[in-house]
Design an enzyme around this catalytic site. Structure first.
Site, PDB file in Angstrom:
ATOM      1  N   PRO A 131       0.810  -1.219   0.000  1.00 54.13           N
ATOM      2  CA  PRO A 131       0.000   0.000   0.000  1.00 54.13           C
ATOM      3  C   PRO A 131       0.845   1.272   0.000  1.00 54.13           C
ATOM      4  O   PRO A 131       2.080   1.228   0.005  1.00 54.13           O
ATOM      5  CB  PRO A 131      -0.787  -0.138   1.305  1.00 54.13           C
ATOM      6  CG  PRO A 131       0.179  -0.835   2.215  1.00 54.13           C
ATOM      7  CD  PRO A 131       0.957  -1.792   1.344  1.00 54.13           C
ATOM      8  N   TRP A 132       0.130   2.417   0.062  1.00 50.12           N
ATOM      9  CA  TRP A 132       0.790   3.712  -0.044  1.00 50.12           C
ATOM     10  C   TRP A 132       1.133   4.344   1.295  1.00 50.12           C
ATOM     11  O   TRP A 132       1.769   5.391   1.329  1.00 50.12           O
ATOM     12  CB  TRP A 132      -0.080   4.689  -0.841  1.00 50.12           C
ATOM     13  CG  TRP A 132      -1.555   4.638  -0.564  1.00 50.12           C
ATOM     14  CD1 TRP A 132      -2.516   4.098  -1.362  1.00 50.12           C
ATOM     15  CD2 TRP A 132      -2.266   5.145   0.585  1.00 50.12           C
ATOM     16  NE1 TRP A 132      -3.765   4.232  -0.801  1.00 50.12           N
ATOM     17  CE2 TRP A 132      -3.644   4.878   0.390  1.00 50.12           C
ATOM     18  CE3 TRP A 132      -1.862   5.818   1.749  1.00 50.12           C
ATOM     19  CZ2 TRP A 132      -4.615   5.249   1.320  1.00 50.12           C
ATOM     20  CZ3 TRP A 132      -2.831   6.170   2.684  1.00 50.12           C
ATOM     21  CH2 TRP A 132      -4.187   5.899   2.465  1.00 50.12           C
ATOM     22  N   LYS A 156       4.602  -4.881  -6.722  1.00 49.72           N
ATOM     23  CA  LYS A 156       3.625  -3.927  -7.250  1.00 49.72           C
ATOM     24  C   LYS A 156       3.358  -2.873  -6.172  1.00 49.72           C
ATOM     25  O   LYS A 156       2.649  -3.111  -5.204  1.00 49.72           O
ATOM     26  CB  LYS A 156       2.342  -4.671  -7.622  1.00 49.72           C
ATOM     27  CG  LYS A 156       1.082  -3.817  -7.775  1.00 49.72           C
ATOM     28  CD  LYS A 156       1.170  -2.769  -8.857  1.00 49.72           C
ATOM     29  CE  LYS A 156      -0.144  -2.000  -8.960  1.00 49.72           C
ATOM     30  NZ  LYS A 156      -0.437  -1.164  -7.769  1.00 49.72           N
ATOM     31  N   PRO A 157       3.966  -1.672  -6.327  1.00 44.65           N
ATOM     32  CA  PRO A 157       3.699  -0.615  -5.351  1.00 44.65           C
ATOM     33  C   PRO A 157       2.330  -0.002  -5.579  1.00 44.65           C
ATOM     34  O   PRO A 157       1.697  -0.211  -6.615  1.00 44.65           O
ATOM     35  CB  PRO A 157       4.815   0.404  -5.637  1.00 44.65           C
ATOM     36  CG  PRO A 157       5.098   0.222  -7.100  1.00 44.65           C
ATOM     37  CD  PRO A 157       4.889  -1.242  -7.384  1.00 44.65           C
ATOM     38  N   GLU A 159      -0.421   2.767  -6.506  1.00 38.69           N
ATOM     39  CA  GLU A 159      -0.475   3.669  -7.658  1.00 38.69           C
ATOM     40  C   GLU A 159       0.169   5.018  -7.365  1.00 38.69           C
ATOM     41  O   GLU A 159       0.880   5.579  -8.208  1.00 38.69           O
ATOM     42  CB  GLU A 159      -1.939   3.852  -8.053  1.00 38.69           C
ATOM     43  CG  GLU A 159      -2.206   4.825  -9.168  1.00 38.69           C
ATOM     44  CD  GLU A 159      -3.695   4.939  -9.434  1.00 38.69           C
ATOM     45  OE1 GLU A 159      -4.167   6.073  -9.613  1.00 38.69           O
ATOM     46  OE2 GLU A 159      -4.395   3.904  -9.448  1.00 38.69           O
ATOM     47  N   SER A 207      -6.774  -3.150   1.612  1.00 37.49           N
ATOM     48  CA  SER A 207      -8.135  -3.155   2.144  1.00 37.49           C
ATOM     49  C   SER A 207      -8.736  -4.557   2.143  1.00 37.49           C
ATOM     50  O   SER A 207      -8.263  -5.456   1.438  1.00 37.49           O
ATOM     51  CB  SER A 207      -9.029  -2.237   1.298  1.00 37.49           C
ATOM     52  OG  SER A 207      -9.218  -2.800   0.008  1.00 37.49           O
ATOM     53  N   ALA A 209     -11.665  -5.327   0.891  1.00 35.89           N
ATOM     54  CA  ALA A 209     -12.225  -5.550  -0.450  1.00 35.89           C
ATOM     55  C   ALA A 209     -11.135  -5.999  -1.405  1.00 35.89           C
ATOM     56  O   ALA A 209     -11.332  -6.919  -2.213  1.00 35.89           O
ATOM     57  CB  ALA A 209     -12.890  -4.279  -0.955  1.00 35.89           C
ATOM     58  N   GLU A 226      -2.799  -8.980   4.772  1.00 33.43           N
ATOM     59  CA  GLU A 226      -2.900  -8.069   5.919  1.00 33.43           C
ATOM     60  C   GLU A 226      -3.867  -6.978   5.484  1.00 33.43           C
ATOM     61  O   GLU A 226      -3.565  -6.185   4.603  1.00 33.43           O
ATOM     62  CB  GLU A 226      -1.520  -7.503   6.277  1.00 33.43           C
ATOM     63  CG  GLU A 226      -1.446  -6.998   7.712  1.00 33.43           C
ATOM     64  CD  GLU A 226      -1.662  -5.509   7.850  1.00 33.43           C
ATOM     65  OE1 GLU A 226      -2.810  -5.058   7.559  1.00 33.43           O
ATOM     66  OE2 GLU A 226      -0.727  -4.812   8.233  1.00 33.43           O
ATOM     67  N   CYS A 259      -2.239   0.695   9.640  1.00 33.43           N
ATOM     68  CA  CYS A 259      -3.212  -0.364   9.911  1.00 33.43           C
ATOM     69  C   CYS A 259      -3.327  -0.663  11.396  1.00 33.43           C
ATOM     70  O   CYS A 259      -4.396  -1.013  11.886  1.00 33.43           O
ATOM     71  CB  CYS A 259      -2.818  -1.635   9.149  1.00 33.43           C
ATOM     72  SG  CYS A 259      -2.971  -1.488   7.363  1.00 33.43           S
TER      73      CYS A 259
END
Length: 447
Positions: A131-132, A156-157, A159, A207, A209, A226, A259
């Protein structure tokens, strides 16, 4: 090729444009990792360890470049970014050593006339989707054990924060070998293509989702998830004097985009007014701008605002916002305390992922624990109290993967971190995470 504009979170202005990886780029990245896998997996643990240490040395040698790249995508204060880059380097250094420790069940005489042992083998090509909120650090949590165990990795970082991943992959090519670590910048479609590609396992941090989508696409392949926290902080009547400052500091660090950050403060009803006043005073002294950075992107800002505006909280106490010159259009929000809200309030049931704390109360400790365990997420929590017995009793009753007592959001490479229920499954950090990226093979020989 799909192009996405990347904003500067501090100003809201476009800082660069990202070329998102499509089918061709995903296939090329996975093929490069697949080609590099045999040589990398064939090294001894000692040899992989030495190469990982060489990568750590490059990170530390180019520390300023990593910090600049991290700040560009996240907008966080330079001091925080520097500490997180050094923390990421420490995680990689830890796994360079941990992989040389023999954690395999001991070989021996397990069957009549036979000798047996267990080999731990890499899974193959791992897709690591991060994630970012902590771009380099979350990558290190996944890359450290995956690479140390002998896997090749396609990273894959997020966006909005590709900068440090691209820099890290360039340094990995010169230390680990070409293709051992491949960076694949892109959007969500890029991530979906990667999960559906020729990879052997997926490590996803994001997330709920997104995690469910990964599971649906990954099928029978190994998946480590996670998926966020919405973490409870139980404040007992005998909580130490530093409780409120510490909770607000942990809640606003990285603008609450952690998180494992505290999100839901829960106390006894008899203690409620004192807790709300203590948190509000601490939040008033914590300034967005000088003390913590902005939210990461416009979508997260809109999501945070939507949850706050839909909340039925009867008590709202705000911190302060002091932005610099040219930063008025950035993704800034002051800290916020929300109280007097129903148990099903969206600010309680959804992870806001911003600089906000809700405050709930129950009549007794059983009710407090019930509230703490009442949301789908179960990543981490904290307990604040002076008496050891009650504090540890509550800690034992909290249904989550990590509990702090009289502190929060304190982690190190030696201690495992992982969630339960809606927060996913799998282990980050510690020697236990090595097993996430390995599979055992039993070998038995007739004597």
């Amino acid at each position: 090729m799909n192009f996405v504009d990347l904003p500067d979170p501090r100003t809201g202005h476009i800082r660069s444009r990202l070329d998102c990886g499509g089918p061709a780029e995903v296939s090329a990245a996975v093929a490069a990792a697949r080609a590099a896998l045999p040589a990398w997996a064939g090294l001894t643990a000692k040899e992989r360890s030495h190469r990982l240490l060489a990568l750590v040395a490059l990170i530390e040698q180019h520390l300023d470049a990593y910090v600049t790249a991290e700040v560009a995508g996240t907008g966080k204060p330079t001091a925080d970014a520097r500490a997180e880059v050094l923390n990421a380097a420490d995680v990689l250094r830890f796994y360079a050593g941990a992989v040389r420790a023999d954690l395999t069940p001991a070989a021996g005489h397990r069957l009549p006339g036979r000798e047996s042992w267990v080999r731990w083998e890499p899974l193959g090509v791992v897709a690591a989707i991060v994630p970012w909120n902590y771009p380099l650090l979350m990558a290190a949590w996944r890359l450290g054990p995956a690479l140390a165990a002998g896997n090749a990795v396609v990273l894959k970082p997020a966006e909005t924060t590709p900068d440090t991943a691209v820099l890290l992959a360039s340094h990995a090519a010169s230390t680990l070998g070409a293709g051992v670590l491949v960076a694949l910048p892109g959007d969500r479609d890029t991530g979906r293509l990667l999960v559906g590609g020729d990879v052997d396992a997926v490590a996803f941090t994001g997330s709920q989702a997104g995690g469910l989508d990964v599971v649906a696409r990954a099928g029978l392949r190994r998946v480590s998830l996670e998926l966020g926290g919405n973490c409870a902080a139980v404040v007992l009547p005998d909580a130490p004097p530093f409780t409120y400052d510490e909770l607000v500091g942990a809640c606003t660090y990285n603008a609450g985009q952690s998180c494992a950050a505290p999100a839901r403060v829960i106390t006894l009803r008899s203690h409620l007014d004192e807790v709300v006043d203590g948190l509000a005073a601490a939040m008033l002294a914590r300034r967005a701008g000088p003390d913590f950075g902005p939210l990461n992107n416009a979508a997260q800002l809109a999501r945070f605002d939507a949850i706050v505006s839909s909340s039925a909280a009867g008590v709202r106490r705000s911190g302060t916002l002091t932005v610099g010159s040219g930063e008025a259009d950035g993704f800034w929000r002051a800290g916020l305390i929300l109280a007097d809200l129903p148990p099903d309030d969206p600010a309680v049931t959804q992870e806001m992922f911003g600089p906000a704390l809700t405050v709930q109360a129950a009549d007794d400790l059983d009710g407090v624990v019930s509230l703490a365990n009442s949301v789908p997420q179960a990543l981490a929590a904290s307990v604040w109290g002076t008496a050891v017995g009650p504090s540890l009793r509550v800690a034992g009753l909290l249904d989550c993967g990590e509990v702090w007592v009289n502190c929060h959001l304190e982690q190190t490479a030696e201690l495992p971190h992982g969630g339960r229920r809606g927060s996913g499954h799998g282990t980050d950090l510690s020697v236990l995470a090595l097993a996430e990226y390995q599979r055992p093979k039993t070998v038995t020989v007739r004597l």
